[in-house]
Write a protein that holds these residues in place. Structure first.
Motif, PDB file in Angstrom:
ATOM      1  N   ILE A 295       0.839  -1.201   0.000  1.00 33.73           N
ATOM      2  CA  ILE A 295       0.000   0.000   0.000  1.00 33.73           C
ATOM      3  C   ILE A 295       0.872   1.248   0.000  1.00 33.73           C
ATOM      4  O   ILE A 295       0.662   2.196  -0.752  1.00 33.73           O
ATOM      5  CB  ILE A 295      -0.940   0.010   1.232  1.00 33.73           C
ATOM      6  CG1 ILE A 295      -1.916  -1.165   1.152  1.00 33.73           C
ATOM      7  CG2 ILE A 295      -1.684   1.333   1.340  1.00 33.73           C
ATOM      8  CD1 ILE A 295      -2.689  -1.414   2.448  1.00 33.73           C
ATOM      9  N   SER A 296       1.899   1.217   0.822  1.00 31.14           N
ATOM     10  CA  SER A 296       2.770   2.383   0.962  1.00 31.14           C
ATOM     11  C   SER A 296       3.481   2.713  -0.352  1.00 31.14           C
ATOM     12  O   SER A 296       3.586   3.873  -0.744  1.00 31.14           O
ATOM     13  CB  SER A 296       3.790   2.118   2.068  1.00 31.14           C
ATOM     14  OG  SER A 296       4.360   3.321   2.504  1.00 31.14           O
ATOM     15  N   ILE A 297       3.959   1.662  -1.045  1.00 32.27           N
ATOM     16  CA  ILE A 297       4.628   1.887  -2.332  1.00 32.27           C
ATOM     17  C   ILE A 297       3.630   2.449  -3.346  1.00 32.27           C
ATOM     18  O   ILE A 297       3.931   3.374  -4.096  1.00 32.27           O
ATOM     19  CB  ILE A 297       5.253   0.572  -2.857  1.00 32.27           C
ATOM     20  CG1 ILE A 297       6.430   0.170  -1.965  1.00 32.27           C
ATOM     21  CG2 ILE A 297       5.718   0.719  -4.296  1.00 32.27           C
ATOM     22  CD1 ILE A 297       6.948  -1.237  -2.229  1.00 32.27           C
ATOM     23  N   ALA A 298       2.416   1.884  -3.316  1.00 37.72           N
ATOM     24  CA  ALA A 298       1.399   2.343  -4.262  1.00 37.72           C
ATOM     25  C   ALA A 298       1.051   3.812  -4.056  1.00 37.72           C
ATOM     26  O   ALA A 298       0.684   4.508  -4.993  1.00 37.72           O
ATOM     27  CB  ALA A 298       0.136   1.484  -4.135  1.00 37.72           C
ATOM     28  N   ILE A 299       1.189   4.286  -2.808  1.00 33.40           N
ATOM     29  CA  ILE A 299       0.936   5.713  -2.561  1.00 33.40           C
ATOM     30  C   ILE A 299       2.184   6.535  -2.896  1.00 33.40           C
ATOM     31  O   ILE A 299       2.115   7.580  -3.535  1.00 33.40           O
ATOM     32  CB  ILE A 299       0.560   5.954  -1.079  1.00 33.40           C
ATOM     33  CG1 ILE A 299      -0.744   5.219  -0.750  1.00 33.40           C
ATOM     34  CG2 ILE A 299       0.431   7.442  -0.792  1.00 33.40           C
ATOM     35  CD1 ILE A 299      -1.085   5.210   0.731  1.00 33.40           C
ATOM     36  N   ALA A 300       3.341   6.027  -2.476  1.00 29.29           N
ATOM     37  CA  ALA A 300       4.571   6.822  -2.565  1.00 29.29           C
ATOM     38  C   ALA A 300       5.003   7.069  -4.011  1.00 29.29           C
ATOM     39  O   ALA A 300       5.493   8.146  -4.339  1.00 29.29           O
ATOM     40  CB  ALA A 300       5.696   6.132  -1.795  1.00 29.29           C
TER      41      ALA A 300
ATOM     42  N   THR B 255       6.319   4.291   6.922  1.00 28.52           N
ATOM     43  CA  THR B 255       7.231   3.982   5.812  1.00 28.52           C
ATOM     44  C   THR B 255       7.139   5.017   4.701  1.00 28.52           C
ATOM     45  O   THR B 255       8.026   5.088   3.852  1.00 28.52           O
ATOM     46  CB  THR B 255       6.918   2.589   5.232  1.00 28.52           C
ATOM     47  OG1 THR B 255       5.522   2.504   4.982  1.00 28.52           O
ATOM     48  CG2 THR B 255       7.335   1.500   6.188  1.00 28.52           C
ATOM     49  N   GLN B 256       6.085   5.833   4.719  1.00 25.43           N
ATOM     50  CA  GLN B 256       5.893   6.817   3.644  1.00 25.43           C
ATOM     51  C   GLN B 256       7.117   7.732   3.478  1.00 25.43           C
ATOM     52  O   GLN B 256       7.610   7.914   2.366  1.00 25.43           O
ATOM     53  CB  GLN B 256       4.646   7.640   3.989  1.00 25.43           C
ATOM     54  CG  GLN B 256       3.718   8.054   2.886  1.00 25.43           C
ATOM     55  CD  GLN B 256       3.573   7.165   1.707  1.00 25.43           C
ATOM     56  OE1 GLN B 256       3.594   7.665   0.609  1.00 25.43           O
ATOM     57  NE2 GLN B 256       3.426   5.861   1.846  1.00 25.43           N
ATOM     58  N   ILE B 257       7.596   8.280   4.585  1.00 28.75           N
ATOM     59  CA  ILE B 257       8.712   9.231   4.482  1.00 28.75           C
ATOM     60  C   ILE B 257       9.946   8.567   3.876  1.00 28.75           C
ATOM     61  O   ILE B 257      10.615   9.129   3.012  1.00 28.75           O
ATOM     62  CB  ILE B 257       9.054   9.856   5.858  1.00 28.75           C
ATOM     63  CG1 ILE B 257      10.268  10.797   5.759  1.00 28.75           C
ATOM     64  CG2 ILE B 257       9.363   8.809   6.915  1.00 28.75           C
ATOM     65  CD1 ILE B 257      10.023  12.081   5.081  1.00 28.75           C
ATOM     66  N   ILE B 258      10.209   7.327   4.303  1.00 29.05           N
ATOM     67  CA  ILE B 258      11.406   6.635   3.790  1.00 29.05           C
ATOM     68  C   ILE B 258      11.278   6.400   2.288  1.00 29.05           C
ATOM     69  O   ILE B 258      12.194   6.671   1.516  1.00 29.05           O
ATOM     70  CB  ILE B 258      11.590   5.279   4.512  1.00 29.05           C
ATOM     71  CG1 ILE B 258      11.673   5.512   6.022  1.00 29.05           C
ATOM     72  CG2 ILE B 258      12.824   4.558   3.999  1.00 29.05           C
ATOM     73  CD1 ILE B 258      11.661   4.236   6.833  1.00 29.05           C
ATOM     74  N   LEU B 259      10.098   5.906   1.887  1.00 26.49           N
ATOM     75  CA  LEU B 259       9.904   5.596   0.473  1.00 26.49           C
ATOM     76  C   LEU B 259       9.907   6.857  -0.382  1.00 26.49           C
ATOM     77  O   LEU B 259      10.600   6.931  -1.393  1.00 26.49           O
ATOM     78  CB  LEU B 259       8.572   4.846   0.283  1.00 26.49           C
ATOM     79  CG  LEU B 259       8.514   3.452   0.888  1.00 26.49           C
ATOM     80  CD1 LEU B 259       7.118   2.862   0.721  1.00 26.49           C
ATOM     81  CD2 LEU B 259       9.540   2.544   0.220  1.00 26.49           C
ATOM     82  N   VAL B 260       9.138   7.865   0.037  1.00 28.73           N
ATOM     83  CA  VAL B 260       9.020   9.070  -0.783  1.00 28.73           C
ATOM     84  C   VAL B 260      10.371   9.781  -0.892  1.00 28.73           C
ATOM     85  O   VAL B 260      10.763  10.210  -1.971  1.00 28.73           O
ATOM     86  CB  VAL B 260       7.949  10.030  -0.214  1.00 28.73           C
ATOM     87  CG1 VAL B 260       7.949  11.358  -0.961  1.00 28.73           C
ATOM     88  CG2 VAL B 260       6.580   9.384  -0.308  1.00 28.73           C
ATOM     89  N   ARG B 261      11.087   9.861   0.244  1.00 27.66           N
ATOM     90  CA  ARG B 261      12.374  10.552   0.205  1.00 27.66           C
ATOM     91  C   ARG B 261      13.317   9.873  -0.780  1.00 27.66           C
ATOM     92  O   ARG B 261      13.954  10.524  -1.607  1.00 27.66           O
ATOM     93  CB  ARG B 261      12.985  10.567   1.606  1.00 27.66           C
ATOM     94  CG  ARG B 261      14.085  11.601   1.774  1.00 27.66           C
ATOM     95  CD  ARG B 261      14.555  11.654   3.203  1.00 27.66           C
ATOM     96  NE  ARG B 261      14.731  10.312   3.750  1.00 27.66           N
ATOM     97  CZ  ARG B 261      14.714  10.036   5.050  1.00 27.66           C
ATOM     98  NH1 ARG B 261      14.510  10.987   5.921  1.00 27.66           N
ATOM     99  NH2 ARG B 261      14.899   8.800   5.463  1.00 27.66           N
TER     100      ARG B 261
END
Lengths: 323, 210
Positions: free
Chosen positions: B28-33, B88-94
């Motif tokens: 889910i997080s990857i799909a958003i990021a 995990t959003q911050i790690i992935l997006v950054r």
């Protein structure tokens, strides 16, 4: 214009082209109109910031003009879908323009792939082009750009631009990042290639020697304006103003001669021409070498050749007449 | 150790729950990021603002965040998965933004110049060249997700944390060791696998040091 009958067709036509960037007062390209003939090698020359790259990138619509129109053949390029247009125009930039994660074959084959060619046809085309730019396909096909020298990468760039067999090729300082010796070699190859393929080439450089060496005609730009558009020789012999005079170093005669191709000054073979053991010089050599050969050999004239065929003669008077 | 051998059924069930929470949160997080990063590439200012907000969210203690989420999602796996997505959003997006930005603009312009559409340019050039940095972000996010998912046991989500919390409550040292051991091994194993993937998908793996 479509009704005008002439042998040489116009490949690219700029009509009152202006490009104004939002954050500057002076336009980057200021009301430029000119024609580029089909099959000619035209160099855009000028100091940095003169608008030469902007003008070039408007041809494949990487930039859009603020006003004015650019025609490719008879067609207004705005009427062609941008990606379709770009696939039919070759584009060469400095070596960074190769895709580092793709092999040489994938880089060269990218346009045919985007054009949905069959795999066999792409492979055949890639091999043909690599051979053309002097990179044996068996050796180089599967290499990555990082495994090659700067000069080799640049040849891959040229091969990539030729892949879709475009009529027009845009080159943006393609040899800017290679050393001087390699650059001279690449220029020679490009001249030979152009003689074979007869593409219309628009070539950007700030290097005067390069421009004079390669060009059929040079467009000199300053502050976005077209200052002079003429053959290298005419620009050297009749610079339009002090700026051009200083830019091309029109006061140095020997240097000038080194930049003028023999076939620009030669006379056609006389009717009674016989091969009589006169010294020969290739038609794409320069007048400085011709002068040196004339003075050294003490011969009255040189025979100008293409391959091993005589195509003209050249005397001291012809060289002088060219001043 | 003995506990693991004696009760593989329990271990496997908890491991399954743990993996389910971690993997679904990551997907889910990857799909958003990923789409978010593509949007953020357009504006430096919006990017730093969004990264700032995500960074602040990351600093909230995980137990506090879970307690905040309980009224919304209940005492179950959903709350934990939502918390993992947020962390995990911050790690992935950054990493995605950094990776996508690291592709030289000249390479991108060459892609446009040879006639790629913006979609072709994205998946043929920009994404592959950014992939190692993006995968490094996914690896980091995986480790973080595994460790935070352990706390999920306190909130009715099951998972390997159950062994730890039960062990503490019942004074069962063997359960604590078993839980810690399996969580640790899981993290090490996934880290290893993702490192292999990074090496496998490094577009510049052919570069020889000169």
């Amino acid at each position: 214009m479509g009704t005008r009958r002439c042998k040489i067709m116009t490949a690219i036509r700029f009509e009152n082209v202006t490009k104004q960037y939002a954050n500057t007062t002076q336009p980057a390209v200021d009301n430029i109109s000119c024609n580029v003939d089909e099959g000619s090698f035209v160099v855009l020359l000028g100091p940095s910031g003169c608008g030469k790259t902007t003008l070039l990138k408007m041809v494949n619509r990487l930039y859009e003009p603020t006003s004015g129109t650019i025609y490719l053949g008879q067609q207004d390029i705005r009427q062609i879908d941008a990606t379709t247009l770009r696939r039919q125009i070759g584009y060469v930039i400095q070596q960074i323009g190769l895709f580092p994660h793709m092999t040489v074959a994938q880089n060269v084959g990218i346009v045919p792939e985007l054009l949905n060619w069959q795999r066999d046809r792409i492979r055949q085309r890639v091999d043909e082009l690599l051979a053309l730019v002097d990179l044996p396909p068996d050796v180089y096909r599967d290499r990555y750009p990082s495994q090659m020298s700067g000069g080799q990468r640049q040849r891959v760039g040229v091969a990539r631009a030729l892949a879709g067999d475009p009529e027009v090729i845009l080159m943006d300082e393609p040899f800017g990042a290679v050393d001087a010796i390699t650059r001279t070699g690449l220029q020679d190859e490009l001249i030979a290639l152009q003689r074979k393929l007869k593409k219309t080439i628009l070539f950007v450089t700030h290097d005067v020697e390069e421009a004079l060496r390669l060009a059929d005609k040079i467009i000199i730009l300053k502050d976005g304006r077209l200052i002079q558009y003429d053959t290298p020789f005419n620009i050297l012999s009749h610079p339009a103003n002090q700026f051009v005079y200083d830019l091309v170093g029109a006061d140095d005669i020997i240097r000038q001669l080194g930049l003028v191709r023999v076939d620009l000054a030669m006379k056609p073979l006389p009717a009674d021409f016989v091969l009589n053991g006169r010294p020969t010089i290739a038609r794409d050599d320069n007048l400085r070498r011709a002068l040196s050969l004339l003075l050294n050999s003490n011969a009255p004239a040189l025979t100008v050749t293409e391959g091993d065929q005589p195509v003209g003669i050249l005397t001291l008077n012809n060289i002088q007449a060219y001043q | 150790m003995e506990y693991i051998l004696n009760r593989p059924d329990i271990i496997l069930r908890l491991l399954g729950q743990h993996l389910f929470m971690t993997v679904s949160a990551l997907l889910i997080s990857i799909a958003i990021a990923l789409p978010l990063s593509v949007v953020l590439l357009r504006s430096e200012r919006v990017a730093s603002a969004v990264l700032g907000v995500l960074g602040v969210l990351y600093t909230i203690p995980s137990i506090a965040l879970l307690i905040l989420l309980l009224p919304l999602f209940g005492l179950n796996q959903t709350s934990v998965i939502v918390a993992l997505v947020i962390y995990t959003q911050i790690i992935l997006v950054r990493n995605m933004v950094a990776g996508l930005r690291s592709v030289p603009s000249a390479t991108l312009e060459a892609a446009t110049g040879v006639g790629m559409s913006s979609w072709q340019r994205w998946y043929r050039v920009q994404l592959p060249l950014a992939l190692p940095v993006i995968l490094a972000g996914i690896r980091l996010a995986t480790i973080v997700a595994i460790s935070i998912a352990t706390i999920g046991a306190k909130f009715g989500a099951g998972g390997l944390g159950t062994l730890l919390f039960d062990g503490i409550a019942q004074n069962r040292y063997d359960k604590i060791v078993a839980g810690a051991l399996v969580v640790g091994l899981l993290a090490l194993l996934l880290n290893r696998l993702l490192l292999l993937a990074e090496a496998r998908f490094d577009p510049l793996k052919h570069v020889e040091p000169s």
